[in-house]
Design an enzyme around this catalytic site. Structure first.
Site, mmCIF file in Angstrom:
data_model
loop_
_atom_site.group_PDB
_atom_site.id
_atom_site.type_symbol
_atom_site.label_atom_id
_atom_site.label_comp_id
_atom_site.label_asym_id
_atom_site.label_seq_id
_atom_site.Cartn_x
_atom_site.Cartn_y
_atom_site.Cartn_z
ATOM 1 N N ASN A 134 3.548 39.512 -59.723
ATOM 2 C CA ASN A 134 2.531 38.749 -60.392
ATOM 3 C C ASN A 134 1.613 38.196 -59.435
ATOM 4 O O ASN A 134 1.970 37.787 -58.273
ATOM 5 C CB ASN A 134 3.040 37.561 -61.278
ATOM 6 C CG ASN A 134 2.058 36.793 -62.035
ATOM 7 O OD1 ASN A 134 1.337 37.529 -62.756
ATOM 8 N ND2 ASN A 134 2.180 35.730 -62.087
ATOM 9 N N HIS A 180 -1.269 34.785 -58.869
ATOM 10 C CA HIS A 180 -1.273 33.723 -59.531
ATOM 11 C C HIS A 180 -2.451 32.913 -58.700
ATOM 12 O O HIS A 180 -2.351 32.612 -57.526
ATOM 13 C CB HIS A 180 -0.036 32.823 -59.749
ATOM 14 C CG HIS A 180 -0.419 31.506 -60.336
ATOM 15 N ND1 HIS A 180 -0.649 31.282 -61.811
ATOM 16 C CD2 HIS A 180 -0.195 30.262 -59.559
ATOM 17 C CE1 HIS A 180 -0.702 30.087 -61.628
ATOM 18 N NE2 HIS A 180 -0.250 29.301 -60.654
ATOM 19 N N SER A 237 -1.804 33.295 -54.912
ATOM 20 C CA SER A 237 -0.365 33.989 -54.304
ATOM 21 C C SER A 237 -0.091 35.170 -55.171
ATOM 22 O O SER A 237 -0.262 35.087 -56.402
ATOM 23 C CB SER A 237 0.697 32.674 -54.663
ATOM 24 O OG SER A 237 0.029 31.568 -53.912
ATOM 25 N N ASP A 252 5.971 31.197 -62.486
ATOM 26 C CA ASP A 252 5.150 31.216 -61.150
ATOM 27 C C ASP A 252 6.108 30.517 -60.117
ATOM 28 O O ASP A 252 5.841 30.169 -59.172
ATOM 29 C CB ASP A 252 4.113 30.440 -61.386
ATOM 30 C CG ASP A 252 3.128 30.864 -62.490
ATOM 31 O OD1 ASP A 252 3.116 32.110 -62.527
ATOM 32 O OD2 ASP A 252 2.338 30.107 -62.909
#
Length: 198
Positions: free
Chosen positions: A110, A112, A139, A148
């Site tokens: 992912n 973020h 990030s 996260d």
């Protein structure tokens, strides 16, 4: 293509990070895109992916209401059919259940827009400005059941300038997102989890 990793990308909007990833997945890159899927049938990124010849899928989350497991089961059907080795969340605005994450554990990334562990969740640019931070950034991390909260595989930093609005900051961070995510995917696909710092 048999020796290359198959990548599915999940989006909810225009797909600018998806495009950055897809454009990098050519030549000697260890990956190839096999699916771009969205929870929003109107997501602009679906059309952009289709124009590039990539299989697309839309699984509208709205008919499922609060039943996240049912939505994820429908999404998983599309993913399983594409048989990805890696899933990249690129502006995918649904919080995934622990069951879904466990299914793809160790294979899901992912991006973020903050320097994790700072500012998990939403409104990261405004929160960085309000806190008086001198720098902000983005990030890329492995997805775990903690929001996260997975291991960080890369970060890029940008200065917070006097008078910045959240939109100003978001635009500068987005430029770094498009640089960082392809670099992390390339390294991750080769089995290297050493963080990249830009």
């Amino acid at each position: 293509m048999s020796d290359r990793k198959r990548v599915a990308i999940l989006i909810s909007g225009g797909g600018s990070n998806m495009l950055a990833l897809v454009r990098d997945m050519s030549g000697d890159h260890p990956c190839r895109p096999v699916l771009v899927a969205s929870n929003d049938p109107g997501a602009g990124g679906l059309g952009r992916a289709a124009e590039l010849g990539i299989l697309t899928a839309a699984v509208d989350h709205k008919p499922f209401g609060r039943d996240r497991e049912a939505f994820e089961a429908a999404l998983s059907e599309r993913l399983e059919a594409a048989a990805p080795d890696i899933i990249c969340l690129a502006g995918f605005m649904r919080i995934l259940t622990p069951g879904f994450i466990a299914r793809w554990q160790g294979r899901m990334l992912n991006i973020h827009p903050s320097l994790l562990p700072k500012y998990r969740g939403l409104n990261t640019h405004a929160r960085a400005i309000e806190a008086g931070d001198a720098e902000h950034g983005v990030s890329v991390h492995e997805v775990t059941a903690e929001l996260d909260g997975g291991p960080v595989l890369g970060q890029a930093r940008v200065p917070v300038r006097p008078g910045d609005t959240p939109d100003d900051l978001a635009a500068r961070v987005l430029e770094q997102e498009h640089r960082l995510y392809p670099l992390v995917l390339r390294r991750f696909a080769s089995g290297d989890r050493t963080p990249i710092l830009l």
